[in-house]
Design an enzyme around this catalytic site. Sequence first.
Site, PDB file in Angstrom:
ATOM      1  CG  ASP A 195      35.683  36.614  31.545  1.00  0.00           C
ATOM      2  OD1 ASP A 195      36.522  35.716  31.727  1.00  0.00           O
ATOM      3  OD2 ASP A 195      35.101  37.193  32.477  1.00  0.00           O
ATOM      4  CD  GLU A 221      38.247  39.472  32.776  1.00  0.00           C
ATOM      5  OE1 GLU A 221      37.542  39.249  33.784  1.00  0.00           O
ATOM      6  OE2 GLU A 221      38.181  40.540  32.119  1.00  0.00           O
ATOM      7  CD  GLU A 247      36.087  36.895  37.898  1.00  0.00           C
ATOM      8  OE1 GLU A 247      34.968  36.511  38.268  1.00  0.00           O
ATOM      9  OE2 GLU A 247      36.414  37.010  36.701  1.00  0.00           O
ATOM     10  CG  HIS A 297      37.030  41.210  38.217  1.00  0.00           C
ATOM     11  ND1 HIS A 297      36.181  40.886  39.262  1.00  0.00           N
ATOM     12  CD2 HIS A 297      36.493  40.639  37.112  1.00  0.00           C
ATOM     13  CE1 HIS A 297      35.189  40.145  38.807  1.00  0.00           C
ATOM     14  NE2 HIS A 297      35.353  39.980  37.516  1.00  0.00           N
TER      15      HIS A 297
END
Length: 378
Positions: A195, A221, A247, A297
């Site tokens: 991420d 991500e 997200e 998420h």
Amino acid sequence: MPTIRRLSFIGLEYAFAPEKAYGMSRGGGFRRQGGLVEVETDQGVKGIGEAFGNPHVTREYFRMLEPMFVGRSVFDFDHVEARVRNAIYHLGVGNQLTSCLAAINVALWDAIARGFGVRVCDLIGGCGATRFPAYASTGFFSDDPDRQLEHMMAEAASHPYAGAKIKIGRGIRSDVERVELAREAIGPDKLLLVDINGAYTADVALECARAIEPFGIHWIEEPLPPGDFRGYAELRARSPIALAAGEAHHTVRDFRALIDGRCIDIVQPSIPGVGGITEAKRIVALAHAQNLRVAPHVWGGAVGLATACHFLAALPATPHTEHPPHPAMLEYDMSDNELRTKLLMTPLRLEDGHVLLPDGPGLGIELDWDAVERYRVC
């Protein structure tokens, strides 16, 4: 027809020692914040939903929204939501207004399901599963010398999770070092996800993807900031690793741009961030229409985690039937967050690397109100 008699908002915060701060590529912190909205109907049925973000900000949006919902049917959410979004379109809704709407939406689904004596998942699509393979959301950047990446990965490796997600995004050399350590810790068979939290430009993200590809990365991500749709499309066309995002996208229109633009491979709506279960279902319909994977998420408190379980349970298997190449996974946060671990009378169960769907009507959870008061800030 049951109507909404009362709504209430409770702002929550869990703070810990500043020297134990943790976070992502953009920085860290030592506070976890959120909020709860409780709905009570004229029949005495109550429901609960979770709001994400600074509770003092959310509370002000709640004060605006509360009179619009009181007295309305519990089934009228879509009508009130449209009125709110359309009335203040000049200011946008990708903020804690959306988070507050999400908490109200989930609280209504919880109350409606409890009124019928069924689970939330039964109402929103049926229950396709009652246990969900979890991946550990861990590997944060940390100021705590006793909780560095190696400590977190050892913890993740000791559980039968489907995989682990770690934070990267502070330079290519750092990315490779962290990914190499993580892969060595969890072994060759578990999924490894990374991420970046939107910290890179498209060229740097591509350099990163090529550098970490040898370590078998399942997805990257948020490689780019949320508004860089063209950058996402260009990166996806060249990246050797699948891309995931959602997200930091807040409406079905945001997701339409991601999905129609073929910007990502995995669509990640965050229920407290997109406005609740109702908007998340709209997003899933778009993703499935374009044959894209969905992986919600999950980052917040216990109510949000329970909500995500019901949402996953209701997702239809597509396009496969009996043999999915990668079953839908639940993000399982392993950070220090007592808003996730201390708020429920009966915590969600983790069994053999799977999170179990809570039993009982509605979301199937009951709050520990003493704990709620302990973390209450407004």
